[in-house]
Design an enzyme around this catalytic site. Structure first.
Site, PDB file in Angstrom:
ATOM      1  N   LYS A 118       0.869  -1.098   0.085  1.00  0.00           N
ATOM      2  CA  LYS A 118       0.084  -0.011   0.044  1.00  0.00           C
ATOM      3  C   LYS A 118       0.898   1.189   0.074  1.00  0.00           C
ATOM      4  CE  LYS A 118      -2.559   1.475   3.761  1.00  0.00           C
ATOM      5  NZ  LYS A 118      -1.892   2.652   4.231  1.00  0.00           N
ATOM      6  N   GLU A 120       0.747   5.813   0.122  1.00  0.00           N
ATOM      7  CA  GLU A 120      -0.068   6.892   0.096  1.00  0.00           C
ATOM      8  C   GLU A 120       0.419   7.925  -0.930  1.00  0.00           C
ATOM      9  OE1 GLU A 120       0.154   8.386   4.253  1.00  0.00           O
ATOM     10  OE2 GLU A 120      -0.030   6.298   5.113  1.00  0.00           O
ATOM     11  N   GLU A 187      -9.518   7.285   3.228  1.00  0.00           N
ATOM     12  CA  GLU A 187      -9.178   7.629   4.724  1.00  0.00           C
ATOM     13  C   GLU A 187      -9.692   8.843   5.019  1.00  0.00           C
ATOM     14  OE1 GLU A 187      -5.754   6.422   6.818  1.00  0.00           O
ATOM     15  OE2 GLU A 187      -6.399   7.503   8.879  1.00  0.00           O
TER      16      GLU A 187
HETATM   17  O1  KIV Z   1      -1.117   2.117   8.587  1.00  0.00           O
HETATM   18  C1  KIV Z   1      -2.477   1.847   8.662  1.00  0.00           C
HETATM   19  O2  KIV Z   1      -2.810   1.254   9.484  1.00  0.00           O
HETATM   20  C2  KIV Z   1      -3.283   2.310   7.649  1.00  0.00           C
HETATM   21  C3  KIV Z   1      -4.690   2.173   7.931  1.00  0.00           C
HETATM   22  C4  KIV Z   1      -5.306   2.899   8.847  1.00  0.00           C
HETATM   23  C5  KIV Z   1      -5.306   2.185   6.431  1.00  0.00           C
HETATM   24  O3  KIV Z   1      -2.954   3.037   6.596  1.00  0.00           O
END
Ligand code: KIV
Length: 275
Positions: A118, A120, A187
């Site tokens: 993931k 950002e 988010e």
């Molecule tokens: O780091 C994390 O836990 C996250 C989630 C809150 C989506 O990015």
């Protein structure tokens, strides 16, 4: 020994296929004992860089490294057999260039055993998503409130509250979808915007402080278990008070030690049964 196992896990294509069919349930996990308990219940476990704040008591997520994230990811993968494990790319590990992102994402898959990463970022990071996806690394994008942007956002604040800001977040989500992201975390954004993005994108949206209309939901596990202190974020719900259970167990243990009711000879080695 490789961190990879032959476990029949939920796959990234299965998560994509869930859109419009069933909701995706996801939680964070950073360590083996918690991951083991969550595994069967959820479709996806995110090894989030939120472990900086939740697990290391840091003020933000900026200090995590690829090595730390890979170690947490490997622990979660080794402890689980069912959920799809996605690892967060930590701050500074992907923003410089797509090539930098690939090298670090590859570590999260090879050493960390994750099935995807993931990251950002808005439209500026869409070329990085494309670069990774074209090279075999599934990407879950994360837009809206992006904790790694805490300094530019001026705090952890809900995003997209003006029309212009909402359009920007919609464009961010679209750009990652077009670049091949398999999903997008929404988010801390306004509910109508999250609903609109979910309807507009062909890939699943995973909400946290977003909308019930999202294709899935994710929360920080410690928030739902009562392990993150007294304050529950507005967007979370406490589903158990494990904190209280753990505190009571610690008190009971300490009392047993002080009263000398634990340990007994049955807990010792080299003791004959008649003793
Ligand atoms: O780091 C994390 O836990 C996250 C989630 C809150 C989506 O990015």
């Amino acid at each position: 020994m490789s961190v990879h196992s032959q476990a029949k896990r939920v796959t990234v294509p299965q998560l994509v296929a869930a859109k419009g069919e069933r909701k995706i349930a996801a939680l964070t996990a950073y360590i083996a004992p918690i991951a083991r308990l969550l595994d069967e219940a959820v479709d996806m476990l995110l090894v989030g860089d939120s472990t900086a704040m939740v697990g290391y008591a840091m003020p933000d997520t900026l200090s995590m490294t690829v090595e730390m994230m890979a170690a947490h990811s490997a622990a979660v993968v080794r402890a689980t057999r069912h959920a799809c494990v996605i690892a967060d790319m930590p701050f500074g590990s992907y923003q410089q260039s797509p090539a930098q992102a690939f090298a670090n994402a590859a570590t999260l898959l090879s050493a960390g055993g994750a099935s995807g990463v993931k990251l950002e970022g808005g439209q500026a990071l869409a070329d990085t998503t494309l670069f990774l996806v074209e090279r075999g690394i599934p990407v879950l994008a994360h837009v809206g409130l992006m904790p790694q942007y805490v300094n530019t956002m001026g705090g952890f604040k809900a995003q997209g509250m003006t029309e212009a800001a909402a359009r920007r977040i919609m464009d961010d989500a679209r750009a990652h979808a077009q670049a091949g992201a398999f999903g997008v975390v929404l988010e801390g954004i306004s509910e109508p915007l999250a609903r609109e993005i979910t309807a507009a994108l062909p890939i699943p949206t995973i909400g946290i402080g977003a909308s019930p209309a999202c294709d899935g939901q994710i929360l920080v596990t410690e928030d739902i278990l009562g392990l993150s202190g007294e304050r529950i974020p507005k967007f979370a719900r406490r589903f158990a008070d494990a904190g209280q259970v753990i505190q009571q167990a610690a008190r009971d243990y300490a009392q047993s030690v002080r009263e000398e009711t634990f340990p007994t000879l049955t807990h010792c080695f080299g003791v004959r049964s008649e003793q």
